[in-house]
Design a protein around this motif. Sequence first.
Motif, PDB file in Angstrom:
ATOM      1  N   THR A 209       0.821  -1.219   0.000  1.00  0.00           N
ATOM      2  CA  THR A 209       0.000   0.000   0.000  1.00  0.00           C
ATOM      3  C   THR A 209       0.852   1.265   0.000  1.00  0.00           C
ATOM      4  OG1 THR A 209      -0.189  -0.062   2.418  1.00  0.00           O
ATOM      5  CG2 THR A 209      -1.952  -1.108   1.144  1.00  0.00           C
ATOM      6  N   THR A 210       2.168   1.106  -0.045  1.00  0.00           N
ATOM      7  CA  THR A 210       3.068   2.261  -0.117  1.00  0.00           C
ATOM      8  C   THR A 210       3.058   2.822  -1.540  1.00  0.00           C
ATOM      9  OG1 THR A 210       4.514   1.280   1.552  1.00  0.00           O
ATOM     10  CG2 THR A 210       5.441   3.065   0.213  1.00  0.00           C
ATOM     11  N   PRO A 211       2.915   4.145  -1.694  1.00  0.00           N
ATOM     12  CA  PRO A 211       2.896   4.732  -3.047  1.00  0.00           C
ATOM     13  C   PRO A 211       4.105   4.317  -3.870  1.00  0.00           C
ATOM     14  CG  PRO A 211       2.315   6.379  -1.419  1.00  0.00           C
ATOM     15  CD  PRO A 211       2.752   5.163  -0.643  1.00  0.00           C
ATOM     16  N   PHE A 212       3.836   3.845  -5.096  1.00  0.00           N
ATOM     17  CA  PHE A 212       4.839   3.482  -6.092  1.00  0.00           C
ATOM     18  C   PHE A 212       5.535   2.161  -5.822  1.00  0.00           C
ATOM     19  CE2 PHE A 212       4.572   8.097  -6.701  1.00  0.00           C
ATOM     20  CZ  PHE A 212       4.177   8.101  -8.022  1.00  0.00           C
ATOM     21  N   TYR A 213       5.123   1.450  -4.772  1.00  0.00           N
ATOM     22  CA  TYR A 213       5.673   0.101  -4.594  1.00  0.00           C
ATOM     23  C   TYR A 213       4.815  -0.867  -5.407  1.00  0.00           C
ATOM     24  CZ  TYR A 213       7.166  -4.318  -2.694  1.00  0.00           C
ATOM     25  OH  TYR A 213       7.662  -5.599  -2.570  1.00  0.00           O
ATOM     26  N   THR A 214       5.431  -1.610  -6.298  1.00  0.00           N
ATOM     27  CA  THR A 214       4.694  -2.570  -7.117  1.00  0.00           C
ATOM     28  C   THR A 214       5.591  -3.730  -7.499  1.00  0.00           C
ATOM     29  OG1 THR A 214       3.404  -2.872  -9.154  1.00  0.00           O
ATOM     30  CG2 THR A 214       5.253  -1.327  -9.257  1.00  0.00           C
TER      31      THR A 214
END
Length: 264
Positions: A209-214
Amino acid sequence: IQKMTPHGNKQGALLTVENITLEEREREAAFEKEKNETLNSLIAGIAHEIKNPLTAINASASMIKDKGQSPQFREAFSTLIPQEIERITRLIDNLLNYARPGSSKIAEVDVAEVLRSVYELSRTTARTTHIALKIQDEDSLYLRGDKDKIKQALLNLMINSIEATKLMAARDKAAHSIVLEALKQDGQIIIRITDDGVGMTAYEAEKCTTPFYTTKAAGTGIGLSLTKQYIEEAGGSMQIKSEKDKYTRVEISLPALIQRGRYE
């Protein structure tokens, strides 16, 4: 507060005040560090995600002079460029939604109705993936929130589950399923999405759910960040449990309405 010692000297709360001030400074420093780390992550993510489609556009544009007359090249060019521009546009829109979410349209939400809609949309998208829908006590599943944002949050989660089960099915050539369910429990509406797809490691589940973690090759890392944000805006919380190559379960908890127009 001061008091006299047996020797007539005064003792006060100076040490306590200094300790509190030191603790506040340490908390502020920790907050600034976390904020800067998040900002650096956002900047790095933006640069990386926008650079990829721009590189593709630039490479295609540089070939126009030599291959511009080729029908195959023109067809490929006319397909690629709009796709890459759409990718950039989608990223920017997602960033704006994350940074400045639009005004919410707060109203009473029939959770069962939203789930049935999400179910139908997901079933069409999934095609070969089996999706089961379970709704308990349909008539009592009401909450207050933004219906569109809650629906989008659930769709984001369902799309992730569909992709995870399809990846697993491609590996083991077996049938896989997703269960979408809702129930009322202790004044809360619990919505669960469970799949037996590729799953995540403990680290991935914590960071997803951390921005830009994928972990997706073409992912932007914004979808789950927005999902979490939408759920929290409605006064809820989201927990993710997963095990690599076994399952993922997302559980959302939202405050229920005891009756129309009132919170429980």
